[in-house]
Write an enzyme that holds these catalytic residues in place. Structure first.
Site, PDB file in Angstrom:
ATOM      1  N   GLY A 170       0.816  -1.207   0.000  1.00 53.88           N
ATOM      2  CA  GLY A 170       0.000   0.000   0.000  1.00 53.88           C
ATOM      3  C   GLY A 170       0.849   1.256   0.000  1.00 53.88           C
ATOM      4  O   GLY A 170       0.565   2.224  -0.718  1.00 53.88           O
ATOM      5  N   ASP A 171       1.905   1.255   0.797  1.00 53.31           N
ATOM      6  CA  ASP A 171       2.803   2.413   0.863  1.00 53.31           C
ATOM      7  C   ASP A 171       3.543   2.627  -0.446  1.00 53.31           C
ATOM      8  O   ASP A 171       3.634   3.746  -0.955  1.00 53.31           O
ATOM      9  CB  ASP A 171       3.817   2.217   1.989  1.00 53.31           C
ATOM     10  N   THR A 172       4.092   1.560  -0.994  1.00 53.73           N
ATOM     11  CA  THR A 172       4.910   1.717  -2.197  1.00 53.73           C
ATOM     12  C   THR A 172       4.057   2.039  -3.421  1.00 53.73           C
ATOM     13  O   THR A 172       4.515   2.772  -4.309  1.00 53.73           O
ATOM     14  CB  THR A 172       5.756   0.459  -2.444  1.00 53.73           C
TER      15      THR A 172
END
Length: 388
Positions: A170-172
């Site tokens: 999700g972050d990347t």
């Protein structure tokens, strides 16, 4: 490491990174890898918590996510730190931040303030739920976004709870979309001179890669569920056990399935009405997977791979880091490169990606070893403040 002469397609672009942990810093890494000069503002003494993150006995993640960056120490909770940040941002093309919405405004660093001094500034704002909407003020991490965006619901086996895929996707993803938005905004600025805000929500970044999940339910009332290693209705396409390990084969297309049957010594299967077309194979997925695995179990991974290569069947080993480091294809394409780290010695890590033929990017600088180690240099070059 390459010299600045081959910095890459974003050579000459200045970036200020205010983010920490994964989403903001990975966006900064992508921009830095492409040649931008990235100045990371860190909390004095403690710095970005990423400096201590990573698995194993020695944290190494910082070496990747901190590369191609300069470190400036400034306390953004103090007036002096905020003034310094504003001065640096006034000289920048892009600002990257991943604080909870409203934090920059509280520090008098909101886009309205920054654009008065720097109208062409592009502000990349990465947050859990976006800058607007009823959830915007909530704290959000990548895993929460994966759940809300639909990813966690379909990862794992049907008889178990939803699983994590093993990395902070999700972050990347949000960082990657933030970087894409920044590059698009640079193109707009080249034509108009106008800066703008790039609003990259973690949950929406996950949603973007969920294929047909939404219309499948809205139009046909079909909900995707957890299916383990199978892709429902696509067969044979799965992980199959060999006598000494696991191997992935994807042979669902008609012509490819024929070649797989020939490789297994079972050419008659390709014309069998039960398996002769895509739909029929999908309806008998478990049955067909059992036939393929009965063959793979009688052979080693190497033997199955030789057969797949000989018959041009898409297939491959399931790699871990050790496998990647020994594979000649990774080396030939510089997918993994080695940098000389003064503390760790030769340190392999992912190379710069994607690859551009005219303006190749590179790893030009190691991750800053010390918080604020480049403060004097950046203040002198960007703001004209004497080093003393």
């Amino acid at each position: 490491m390459a010299s600045d002469a081959s910095a890459g397609p974003l050579d000459g672009i200045r970036v200020v990174e205010l983010g920490q942990l994964i989403a903001g810093p990975f966006c900064g890494q992508l921009l830095g890898d492409m040649g931008a000069e990235v100045v990371k503002i860190e909390q004095p003494e403690t710095g970005d918590p990423m400096r201590q993150w990573g698995q194993g006995s020695t944290p190494t993640w910082w070496r990747v996510i901190g590369r191609n960056k300069y470190s400036v120490a400034a306390d953004l909770r103090s007036g002096e730190g905020q003034d310094l940040a504003r001065d640096l941002i006034a000289q920048a093309d892009i600002l990257v931040e991943n604080f909870r919405p409203g934090t920059l405004e509280k520090w008098n660093l909101g886009p309205d303030v920054l654009h008065r001094a720097n109208p062409g500034l592009i502000v990349v704002r990465v947050s859990g739920y976006g800058q607007t909407g009823p959830y915007s003020s909530r704290a959000g991490f990548g895993g929460i976004a994966e759940a809300m965006g639909g990813w966690r619901k379909i990862v794992g086996f049907p008889d178990r709870a939803p699983a994590r895929m093993g990395i902070s996707i999700g972050d990347t993803l949000a960082a990657t979309y933030g970087c894409l938005g920044a590059v698009a905004a640079l193109h707009h600025r080249d034509r108009t001179g106008e800066g703008q805000v790039v609003d990259a929500a973690l949950y929406e970044s996950v949603l973007q890669v969920m294929e047909g999940l939404i219309p499948e339910w809205a139009v046909a009332e079909h909900k995707r569920e957890r299916t383990g290693s199978k892709l429902p209705g696509i067969a044979p396409s799965n992980v199959y056990r060999c006598s000494d390990g696991d191997y992935l084969i994807g042979a669902n297309q008609n012509s490819v399935f024929l070649r797989l049957c020939e490789a297994m010594g079972r050419p008659e299967l390709a014309s069998d009405p039960r398996y002769a077309c895509h739909t029929a194979r999908g309806e008998r997925q478990d049955e067909l997977d059992a036939i393929v695995e009965e063959w793979t179990l009688r052979h080693t991974v190497a033997e199955v791979e030789d057969a797949m290569i000989a018959h041009a069947v898409p297939a491959g080993r399931i790699y871990d880091a050790e496998d990647m480091l020994s594979d000649p294809h990774f080396a030939a394409r510089e997918a993994i490169v080695t940098v000389e780290d003064p503390e760790l010695g030769p340190t392999p890590m992912q190379g710069v990606f994607p690859k551009l033929s005219r303006t190749p990017a590179s790893i030009r600088r190691l991750a800053p070893r010390v918080v604020g180690q480049d403060t004097a240099e950046i203040l002198e070059r960007w703001l004209g403040v004497a080093a003393d």
